[in-house]
Design a protein around this motif. Structure first.
Motif, PDB file in Angstrom:
ATOM      1  N   ILE A 304       0.857  -1.191   0.000  1.00  0.00           N
ATOM      2  CA  ILE A 304       0.000   0.000   0.000  1.00  0.00           C
ATOM      3  C   ILE A 304       0.893   1.242   0.000  1.00  0.00           C
ATOM      4  N   GLU A 305       0.630   2.169  -0.934  1.00  0.00           N
ATOM      5  CA  GLU A 305       1.399   3.427  -0.986  1.00  0.00           C
ATOM      6  C   GLU A 305       0.743   4.410  -0.023  1.00  0.00           C
ATOM      7  N   PRO A 306       1.398   4.733   1.086  1.00  0.00           N
ATOM      8  CA  PRO A 306       0.764   5.624   2.060  1.00  0.00           C
ATOM      9  C   PRO A 306       0.645   7.058   1.562  1.00  0.00           C
ATOM     10  N   LYS A 307      -0.445   7.684   1.933  1.00  0.00           N
ATOM     11  CA  LYS A 307      -0.664   9.073   1.516  1.00  0.00           C
ATOM     12  C   LYS A 307      -0.619  10.037   2.702  1.00  0.00           C
ATOM     13  N   ARG A 308      -0.835   9.481   3.897  1.00  0.00           N
ATOM     14  CA  ARG A 308      -0.829  10.329   5.106  1.00  0.00           C
ATOM     15  C   ARG A 308      -0.122   9.599   6.248  1.00  0.00           C
ATOM     16  N   LEU A 309       0.440  10.375   7.176  1.00  0.00           N
ATOM     17  CA  LEU A 309       1.184   9.783   8.296  1.00  0.00           C
ATOM     18  C   LEU A 309       0.323   8.842   9.133  1.00  0.00           C
ATOM     19  N   HIS A 310      -0.901   9.275   9.411  1.00  0.00           N
ATOM     20  CA  HIS A 310      -1.743   8.501  10.338  1.00  0.00           C
ATOM     21  C   HIS A 310      -2.835   7.727   9.597  1.00  0.00           C
ATOM     22  N   GLU A 311      -2.539   7.417   8.341  1.00  0.00           N
ATOM     23  CA  GLU A 311      -3.475   6.649   7.501  1.00  0.00           C
ATOM     24  C   GLU A 311      -3.827   5.308   8.167  1.00  0.00           C
ATOM     25  N   ARG A 312      -5.067   4.900   7.947  1.00  0.00           N
ATOM     26  CA  ARG A 312      -5.524   3.617   8.520  1.00  0.00           C
ATOM     27  C   ARG A 312      -5.785   2.603   7.414  1.00  0.00           C
ATOM     28  N   THR A 313      -5.867   1.359   7.815  1.00  0.00           N
ATOM     29  CA  THR A 313      -6.147   0.303   6.842  1.00  0.00           C
ATOM     30  C   THR A 313      -6.840  -0.876   7.528  1.00  0.00           C
ATOM     31  N   GLY A 314      -7.561  -1.656   6.743  1.00  0.00           N
ATOM     32  CA  GLY A 314      -8.050  -2.940   7.235  1.00  0.00           C
ATOM     33  C   GLY A 314      -6.857  -3.878   7.342  1.00  0.00           C
ATOM     34  N   VAL A 315      -6.896  -4.801   8.299  1.00  0.00           N
ATOM     35  CA  VAL A 315      -5.768  -5.726   8.486  1.00  0.00           C
ATOM     36  C   VAL A 315      -6.302  -7.147   8.675  1.00  0.00           C
ATOM     37  N   ILE A 316      -5.789  -8.045   7.841  1.00  0.00           N
ATOM     38  CA  ILE A 316      -6.082  -9.472   8.015  1.00  0.00           C
ATOM     39  C   ILE A 316      -4.736 -10.179   7.889  1.00  0.00           C
ATOM     40  N   LEU A 317      -4.262 -10.776   8.944  1.00  0.00           N
ATOM     41  CA  LEU A 317      -2.929 -11.387   8.890  1.00  0.00           C
ATOM     42  C   LEU A 317      -2.897 -12.681   9.684  1.00  0.00           C
ATOM     43  N   GLY A 318      -1.888 -13.492   9.364  1.00  0.00           N
ATOM     44  CA  GLY A 318      -1.730 -14.744  10.105  1.00  0.00           C
ATOM     45  C   GLY A 318      -1.227 -15.868   9.222  1.00  0.00           C
ATOM     46  N   SER A 319      -1.683 -17.083   9.549  1.00  0.00           N
ATOM     47  CA  SER A 319      -1.261 -18.271   8.805  1.00  0.00           C
ATOM     48  C   SER A 319      -1.624 -18.109   7.331  1.00  0.00           C
ATOM     49  N   LYS A 320      -0.694 -18.509   6.464  1.00  0.00           N
ATOM     50  CA  LYS A 320      -0.857 -18.264   5.030  1.00  0.00           C
ATOM     51  C   LYS A 320      -2.164 -18.842   4.481  1.00  0.00           C
ATOM     52  N   SER A 321      -2.435 -20.103   4.820  1.00  0.00           N
ATOM     53  CA  SER A 321      -3.608 -20.751   4.222  1.00  0.00           C
ATOM     54  C   SER A 321      -4.901 -20.050   4.652  1.00  0.00           C
ATOM     55  N   GLU A 322      -4.940 -19.565   5.884  1.00  0.00           N
ATOM     56  CA  GLU A 322      -6.158 -18.895   6.376  1.00  0.00           C
ATOM     57  C   GLU A 322      -6.325 -17.530   5.705  1.00  0.00           C
ATOM     58  N   VAL A 323      -5.240 -16.783   5.613  1.00  0.00           N
ATOM     59  CA  VAL A 323      -5.334 -15.437   5.033  1.00  0.00           C
ATOM     60  C   VAL A 323      -5.625 -15.535   3.529  1.00  0.00           C
ATOM     61  N   GLU A 324      -5.060 -16.566   2.892  1.00  0.00           N
ATOM     62  CA  GLU A 324      -5.381 -16.802   1.476  1.00  0.00           C
ATOM     63  C   GLU A 324      -6.880 -17.054   1.307  1.00  0.00           C
TER      64      GLU A 324
END
Ligand code: AHM
Ligand code: MG
Length: 342
Positions: A304-324
């Motif tokens: 993600i190319e950030p545009k602002r210092l305090h920019e927010r985003t959705g986050v989904i992370l963890g085990s590869k197979s689950e995040v896939e």
């Protein structure tokens, strides 16, 4: 020899030799190490430190600051300013960039000094999250643009978890290592070498009270997990929610599973809940280096190319197979033709 405890300072020197470093990275990490040990001390003193409760101020995000939020931020700035290794900093608790005066440092530090600070008063784990970037050639650290770099450009990143023990976990792009603070000698010791996130996890972490705001892919993923053995996943899952990303990511790093703080209909106007530069990017770097995956559902977090210092985003992370799997649900949802009104 029977004594085989590798301390963080020795680990850094060994890595410096192995990778042919100049010693700058060792100096940067030494600053962070002292910073986090100092914060750990304040956190561990709990109510005795007299830093519980609200500071009576709000940060740039409009959130009420706890006294320990403010103190942890001060500790970060003071400890890192002194060494002269850093050009500038961005903090969750500061609206603008902080420029290190009298420094010829070429590195930038982005941090959340005390993540999950709503947990402080009830003695539940909190953490510090950090990301290190290079000051781009020809740029001055007083300009926001210097900090607006995608996560793939991080030099190093990690977190310190102030839990039942204090642990620092970080990556410099050569795997992930975890160090536990030995309070008796005041040094971090390598206890979790080369952390690999299990590919199959049976835990998911999400604030379920937001279910009414969720998008279709999130709802589908969580519902299928909750259906357990009798549902399409054919096995049981557990749900955990600490309310501190550092604690959540740490658990998932060691046990496998998924952490989700997606954009939803309530937070979408702000871009999500978690901040890209000093929460999502550093955790994504750690998780990817441990063999996992981190996305906002539709895009790799670190691209993600950030545009602002305090920019927010959705986050989904963890085990590869689950995040896939979650990513596939987003793809399928996006591919579905919009319902035609009759
Ligand atoms: P903070 O950095 O202001 O403490 O907030 C970020 C935290 C994350 O650590 C955690 O994942 C989330 O916010 C908790 O959110 P919620 O209030 O929905 O439980
Ligand atoms: Mg935070």
């Amino acid at each position: 020899m029977t004594y085989k405890r590798l301390t963080l300072p020795l680990f850094l020197i060994q890595e410096q030799r192995r990778l042919g470093g100049t010693g700058v990275f060792t100096a940067l990490m030494t600053d962070l190490c002292t910073t986090c040990k100092t914060i750990s001390n304040e956190v561990n003193r709990g109510a005795m430190a007299g830093t519980m409760g609200y500071a009576g101020s709000r940060n740039v995000q409009g959130e009420d600051q706890k006294e320990l939020d403010v103190l942890a931020n001060d500790i970060f700035l003071y400890m890192t300013d002194q060494g002269g290794n850093w050009a500038g900093m961005v903090s969750e608790e500061l609206e603008d960039v902080h420029v290190s005066v009298e420094s010829d440092g070429r590195y930038l530090l982005l941090f959340d000094p005390l993540d999950g600070s709503s947990n402080i008063d009830v003695n539940i784990a909190v953490g510090s999250i950090f990301s290190i970037l290079r000051l781009p050639e020809g740029m001055t650290p007083s300009k926001e643009a210097a900090f607006l770099q995608p996560g793939v450009r991080q030099v190093a990143a990690g977190y310190t978890l102030y839990g039942s023990s204090t642990m620092m976990v970080f990556t410099s792009g050569h795997g992930v290592n975890g160090f536990t603070l030995d309070h008796n000698i005041g040094v971090f010791v390598l206890t979790h070498p080369n952390i690999r996130i299990p590919d199959v996890g049976s835990e998911y972490a999400i604030n379920s009270s937001r279910r009414r705001f969720w998008d279709e892919p999130t709802r589908r993923y969580v519902d299928e997990c909750a259906e357990g053995k009798t549902g399409p996943r054919g096995r049981d899952f557990s749900m955990r929610w600490v309310g501190s990303m550092a604690a959540e990511v740490h658990r998932i790093l060691l046990k496998g599973g998924t952490f989700l703080y997606p954009t939803d209909s309530e937070n979408i106007a702000k871009g999500g809940k978690l901040r890209l530069l000093y929460e999502a990017n550093p955790m994504a770097f750690v998780v990817e280096q441990a063999g996992g995956m981190a996305t906002n559902g539709r895009q790799r977090i670190m691209e993600i190319e950030p545009k602002r210092l305090h920019e927010r985003t959705g986050v989904i992370l963890g085990s590869k197979s689950e995040v896939e799997r979650v990513s596939q649900y987003y793809q399928q949802c996006d591919a579905e033709p919009p319902a035609v009104a009759v």
